[in-house]
Design a protein around this motif. Sequence first.
Motif, PDB file in Angstrom:
ATOM      1  N   LEU A 197       0.839  -1.656  -0.096  1.00 13.57           N
ATOM      2  CA  LEU A 197      -0.339   0.088   0.396  1.00 13.57           C
ATOM      3  C   LEU A 197       1.275   1.686   0.318  1.00 13.57           C
TER       4      LEU A 197
ATOM      5  N   LEU B 276       0.822   5.385  -0.004  1.00 13.18           N
ATOM      6  CA  LEU B 276      -0.507   6.600   0.424  1.00 13.18           C
ATOM      7  C   LEU B 276      -0.056   7.878   0.231  1.00 13.18           C
TER       8      LEU B 276
ATOM      9  N   ASN C 119      -1.368  12.459   0.922  1.00 10.60           N
ATOM     10  CA  ASN C 119      -2.729  12.882   0.579  1.00 10.60           C
ATOM     11  C   ASN C 119      -1.484  14.367   0.827  1.00 10.60           C
TER      12      ASN C 119
ATOM     13  N   ASN D  76      -1.700  -1.882  -3.976  1.00 13.44           N
ATOM     14  CA  ASN D  76      -2.900  -0.463  -3.807  1.00 13.44           C
ATOM     15  C   ASN D  76      -1.430   0.219  -4.147  1.00 13.44           C
TER      16      ASN D  76
ATOM     17  N   VAL E  78      -3.213   4.856  -3.020  1.00  6.85           N
ATOM     18  CA  VAL E  78      -4.588   5.696  -2.318  1.00  6.85           C
ATOM     19  C   VAL E  78      -3.950   7.092  -2.318  1.00  6.85           C
TER      20      VAL E  78
ATOM     21  N   SER F  97     -12.076   7.008  -6.776  1.00  2.65           N
ATOM     22  CA  SER F  97     -13.337   5.769  -5.337  1.00  2.65           C
ATOM     23  C   SER F  97     -14.097   6.470  -4.119  1.00  2.65           C
TER      24      SER F  97
ATOM     25  N   LEU G 172     -11.213  10.979  -3.747  1.00  2.00           N
ATOM     26  CA  LEU G 172     -10.499  10.251  -3.449  1.00  2.00           C
ATOM     27  C   LEU G 172      -9.603   8.808  -4.168  1.00  2.00           C
TER      28      LEU G 172
ATOM     29  N   THR H 104      -7.750   5.833  -6.054  1.00  2.00           N
ATOM     30  CA  THR H 104      -6.630   4.690  -6.132  1.00  2.00           C
ATOM     31  C   THR H 104      -6.115   4.224  -7.768  1.00  2.00           C
TER      32      THR H 104
END
Length: 74
Positions: A6, A8, A10, A32, A34, A59, A67, A69
């Motif tokens: 994962l 991520l 932001n 994944n 994100v 998503s 958001l 993905t």
Amino acid sequence: QGVYPLVLANILATPLKLLAPLLCGHVQANGNLVLAGILDRQADELIDAYAPWLKLSVSDSEDGWILMTAHRSA
């Protein structure tokens, strides 16, 4: 360095576009990505920026923020 199941991020859309090759390079097979901190009007430009590596999609959305993905196949 390394690959992860994962990844991520932001942050705002401009840094996300610049970091596309780096972030995608850290997503392992079956992993994944994100992305958050994106305004809904910026979705298409991020989809285009990540297209050489991963297929991004929206998503979730709330109050004009989205958001996004992506999944890296095996």
